[in-house]
Motif scaffolding. Structure first.
Motif, mmCIF file in Angstrom:
data_model
loop_
_atom_site.group_PDB
_atom_site.id
_atom_site.type_symbol
_atom_site.label_atom_id
_atom_site.label_comp_id
_atom_site.label_asym_id
_atom_site.label_seq_id
_atom_site.Cartn_x
_atom_site.Cartn_y
_atom_site.Cartn_z
ATOM 1 N N ILE A 1 0.847 -1.196 0.000
ATOM 2 C CA ILE A 1 0.000 0.000 0.000
ATOM 3 C C ILE A 1 0.880 1.242 0.000
ATOM 4 N N GLY A 2 0.411 2.296 -0.603
ATOM 5 C CA GLY A 2 1.110 3.576 -0.562
ATOM 6 C C GLY A 2 2.432 3.603 -1.277
ATOM 7 N N GLY A 3 2.686 2.654 -2.158
ATOM 8 C CA GLY A 3 3.901 2.674 -2.953
ATOM 9 C C GLY A 3 5.097 2.013 -2.330
ATOM 10 N N ALA A 4 5.170 1.976 -1.001
ATOM 11 C CA ALA A 4 6.388 1.460 -0.369
ATOM 12 C C ALA A 4 6.139 0.637 0.888
ATOM 13 N N TYR A 5 4.900 0.528 1.305
ATOM 14 C CA TYR A 5 4.580 -0.120 2.573
ATOM 15 C C TYR A 5 3.748 -1.382 2.338
ATOM 16 N N TYR B 29 -9.027 9.810 10.672
ATOM 17 C CA TYR B 29 -9.082 8.970 9.470
ATOM 18 C C TYR B 29 -8.927 7.503 9.831
ATOM 19 N N TRP B 30 -9.809 6.672 9.264
ATOM 20 C CA TRP B 30 -9.731 5.222 9.410
ATOM 21 C C TRP B 30 -10.386 4.595 8.200
ATOM 22 N N GLU B 31 -9.735 3.600 7.614
ATOM 23 C CA GLU B 31 -10.299 2.924 6.456
ATOM 24 C C GLU B 31 -10.043 1.427 6.550
ATOM 25 N N ASP B 32 -11.080 0.667 6.306
ATOM 26 C CA ASP B 32 -10.973 -0.790 6.258
ATOM 27 C C ASP B 32 -10.587 -1.172 4.836
ATOM 28 N N ILE B 33 -9.371 -1.708 4.653
ATOM 29 C CA ILE B 33 -8.896 -2.076 3.312
ATOM 30 C C ILE B 33 -9.289 -3.529 3.065
ATOM 31 N N GLY B 34 -10.586 -3.768 2.953
ATOM 32 C CA GLY B 34 -11.075 -5.137 2.877
ATOM 33 C C GLY B 34 -11.508 -5.583 1.505
ATOM 34 N N THR B 35 -11.663 -4.653 0.561
ATOM 35 C CA THR B 35 -12.117 -4.993 -0.790
ATOM 36 C C THR B 35 -11.202 -4.347 -1.822
ATOM 37 N N ILE B 36 -11.305 -4.818 -3.071
ATOM 38 C CA ILE B 36 -10.529 -4.220 -4.153
ATOM 39 C C ILE B 36 -10.879 -2.735 -4.298
ATOM 40 N N LYS B 37 -12.168 -2.425 -4.205
ATOM 41 C CA LYS B 37 -12.586 -1.029 -4.351
ATOM 42 C C LYS B 37 -12.021 -0.147 -3.244
ATOM 43 N N ALA C 230 -8.415 3.972 -1.374
ATOM 44 C CA ALA C 230 -7.539 4.426 -0.286
ATOM 45 C C ALA C 230 -6.153 4.785 -0.805
ATOM 46 N N ASN C 231 -5.646 4.033 -1.767
ATOM 47 C CA ASN C 231 -4.347 4.349 -2.359
ATOM 48 C C ASN C 231 -4.388 5.671 -3.106
ATOM 49 N N LEU C 232 -5.397 5.851 -3.960
ATOM 50 C CA LEU C 232 -5.482 7.087 -4.730
ATOM 51 C C LEU C 232 -5.737 8.292 -3.837
ATOM 52 N N ALA C 233 -6.428 8.084 -2.717
ATOM 53 C CA ALA C 233 -6.684 9.185 -1.789
ATOM 54 C C ALA C 233 -5.391 9.726 -1.187
ATOM 55 N N ALA D 163 -2.864 10.464 -2.776
ATOM 56 C CA ALA D 163 -2.303 11.431 -3.717
ATOM 57 C C ALA D 163 -3.169 12.679 -3.860
ATOM 58 N N GLU D 164 -4.258 12.761 -3.097
ATOM 59 C CA GLU D 164 -5.134 13.918 -3.193
ATOM 60 C C GLU D 164 -4.545 15.116 -2.451
ATOM 61 N N GLN D 165 -5.118 16.289 -2.688
ATOM 62 C CA GLN D 165 -4.644 17.521 -2.059
ATOM 63 C C GLN D 165 -5.755 18.186 -1.258
ATOM 64 N N PRO D 166 -5.691 18.209 0.080
ATOM 65 C CA PRO D 166 -4.740 17.452 0.900
ATOM 66 C C PRO D 166 -5.239 16.016 1.080
ATOM 67 N N PRO D 167 -4.358 15.095 1.388
ATOM 68 C CA PRO D 167 -4.784 13.709 1.578
ATOM 69 C C PRO D 167 -5.501 13.521 2.906
ATOM 70 N N GLY D 168 -6.489 12.594 2.924
ATOM 71 C CA GLY D 168 -7.164 12.292 4.182
ATOM 72 C C GLY D 168 -6.229 11.626 5.164
ATOM 73 N N PHE D 169 -5.314 10.822 4.635
ATOM 74 C CA PHE D 169 -4.288 10.170 5.450
ATOM 75 C C PHE D 169 -2.957 10.396 4.770
ATOM 76 N N SER D 170 -1.914 10.596 5.579
ATOM 77 C CA SER D 170 -0.588 10.824 5.016
ATOM 78 C C SER D 170 0.446 9.976 5.739
ATOM 79 N N PHE D 171 1.334 9.372 4.959
ATOM 80 C CA PHE D 171 2.451 8.641 5.550
ATOM 81 C C PHE D 171 3.552 9.594 6.005
ATOM 82 N N TYR D 172 3.406 10.882 5.684
ATOM 83 C CA TYR D 172 4.449 11.859 5.971
ATOM 84 C C TYR D 172 4.203 12.521 7.323
#
Length: 503
Positions: free
Chosen positions: A97-101, A330-338, A343-346, A348-357
């Motif tokens: 998830i998130g490109g590196a995690y 922010y909390w998201e259940d990553i339980g389905t393909i959708k 959650a991944n595309l979110a 990259a949004e501005q601003p993101p709902g969740f950030s690894f930074y």
């Protein structure tokens, strides 16, 4: 151009910051955060008595926030059928998830940042890549220690006797099969057991949760989210009394049953205006048990119950003090393909709902020692580009590009999640493959891709179009290297998409 390069933190960084370390670390070094003290004394109180009163309050605060008395159990044993085909060869918590995690990095990092240094991870299905990642990312042999703590993987096993000849039957059964560990000598100081899921995306200080649990003398505490009317029927809801005690549960109610589950969320600390908009509370699947109570429930009170959320906790709430703890973030259940895709595309949004930074509470993962990405004559907007990538004269819009990805010239990516690659192919190897009419790892030139998840090591040829122009919702096309789930094209791991294919 809005270009962000993912920078995963390593556990070694935590050691340098003092989050992890030896037995004499300070309270703050193990995630403790003292609250301001409020001590009342009468006029006749002497200076020494006042000092003693403050000291007692400090000791009590330290005791309720002592992470050494908490053990975390991360549940990673589910089959992950709703995330298929991403779980075809890996456990759900091992999904990138998130490109590196990987998903498992979320609860692991929350534990580290909260100072909890005793962690069990329960695994069952397709656990090889999960076990490998945990050993690389959280291995003590790299010079980083958890003090007197541990990270141990507990795989489902068969044991002597009739009851031992079965795999995990549910969340509670998984913990029950290893309940003997809580009688072990290294668990003698454990007071509470934190039950976590390995497929959620959020950032949380678990010690705030623990402190609330202990101060309210709860036998069980449940993390919950405030929910509005539009989403409430998608969750299992709880009803509480005016003290925050859970008194009833309802699984995905609708109509009159839904309205009956409305609660006053100001009781849990939500501002009145927001509480009016969010009159429901939904369980996050994050639980905290007093250790002795948990063992009693699993062994004696409900010895045949298999699930915490649907069996043990609703039944126990009729007899013991079960408290709700509000998590309003922010909390998201990553339980389905959708949900995984969105959650991944979110991110990259501005601003993101969740950030690894977040430098103060980073997300950790394995150290790959990859070079920076090389980007030539490309246009990148609202996207995340991970380490070690090669992008050549391409266009990337609102996408996540994973580690070691290769994107050829005149490629257009839009709303795409690339999970990256496990290894590099040399220029010589790539040249030989092209000369033989084969497809190297990455995306070939003149290819257009949108609304797509590309699993690791995929080989996508030249002049390919992936757009699902016909709007297909579900399709299994394994022989051609992809599935379609919820209208999202999923290119399989290690698959080959031939030159010129139109999807």
């Amino acid at each position: 151009m809005d270009l962000r390069v993912a920078a995963p933190a390593s556990v070694a960084a935590a050691a340098r910051r003092g989050v992890l370390g030896g037995g004499c670390a300070s309270l703050r070094a193990f995630g403790g955060r003292r609250r301001s003290l409020s001590v009342r004394t009468s006029v006749a109180t002497t200076e020494s008595a006042a000092t003693a009163a403050v000291g007692a309050t400090e000791d009590e605060d330290v005791d309720t926030r002592n992470p050494r008395t908490v053990v975390a159990v991360i549940l990673g044993g589910g089959a992950g059928t709703r995330l298929f085909p991403l779980t075809k060869r890996r456990a759900k918590p091992a999904v990138p998830i998130g490109g590196a995690y990987r998903l498992i990095d979320v609860p692991m990092s929350n534990c580290i940042n909260s100072g909890i240094n005793k962690v069990y991870v329960l695994t069952q299905f397709n656990s090889a890549s999960l076990n490998r990642h945990l050993s690389r990312a959280y291995n003590f042999s790299n010079g980083v220690g958890f003090g007197d703590g541990f990270v141990e993987v507990l795989a489902a096993t068969q044991r002597p006797g009739l009851e031992g000849k079965r795999w995990f039957q549910g969340t509670a059964d998984a913990v029950r099969q290893f309940d003997w560990l809580f009688d072990d000598a290294k668990s003698k100081d454990i007071e509470d057991v934190l039950i976590l899921s390995g497929d959620h995306l959020y950032r949380m200080d678990y010690m705030d949760f623990v402190q609330s649990h202990r101060q309210r003398d709860a036998g069980i505490s449940i993390c919950c989210l405030p929910i509005d009317d539009s989403r409430a029927s998608d969750f299992g809801l709880m009803k509480i009394d005016d003290t925050g005690r859970v008194i009833s549960f309802s699984e995905k109610p609708k109509g009159a049953d839904l309205k009956a589950m409305q609660v006053d969320t100001t009781i849990l600390g939500l501002p009145k205006e927001e509480a009016e908009k969010k009159p429901y509370i939904a369980s996050m699947g994050v639980y905290l048990f007093k250790k002795e109570l948990l063992l009693n429930l699993l062994r004696w009170r409900f010895p045949t119950a298999n699930d915490f959320g649907s069996e043990i906790i609703p039944a126990a709430a009729k007899e013991i003090n079960v408290k709700a703890y509000l998590f309003n973030d922010y909390w998201e259940d990553i339980g389905t393909i959708k949900s995984f895709f969105e959650a991944n595309l979110a991110l990259a949004e501005q601003p993101p709902g969740f950030s690894f930074y977040d430098a103060s509470k980073p997300m950790y993962t394995s150290r790959r020692n990859l070079p920076p990405s090389m980007i030539s004559s490309s246009k990148i907007t609202d996207s995340i580009i991970s380490h070690g990538c090669f992008l050549d004269s391409c266009r990337v819009e609102h996408s996540v590009v994973g580690v070691r990805s290769r994107v050829g010239s005149n490629v257009h990516l839009k709303d795409t999640v690339m999970l990256g690659a496990d290894f590099y192919e040399t220029d010589g190897e790539r040249g030989d493959q092209l000369a033989e009419g084969k497809v190297p790892i990455g995306i070939g030139e003149n290819t257009s891709i949108q609304k797509c998840i590309i699993d690791k090591n995929a080989r996508i040829g030249k002049n390919v179009t992936i757009a699902n122009a016909e709007g297909v919702e579900e399709s299994d096309r394994t022989s051609e290297g992809f599935y379609i789930r919820s209208g999202i094209t999923v290119v399989l791991k290690n698959s080959v998409i031939a030159d010129g294919l139109v999807i």
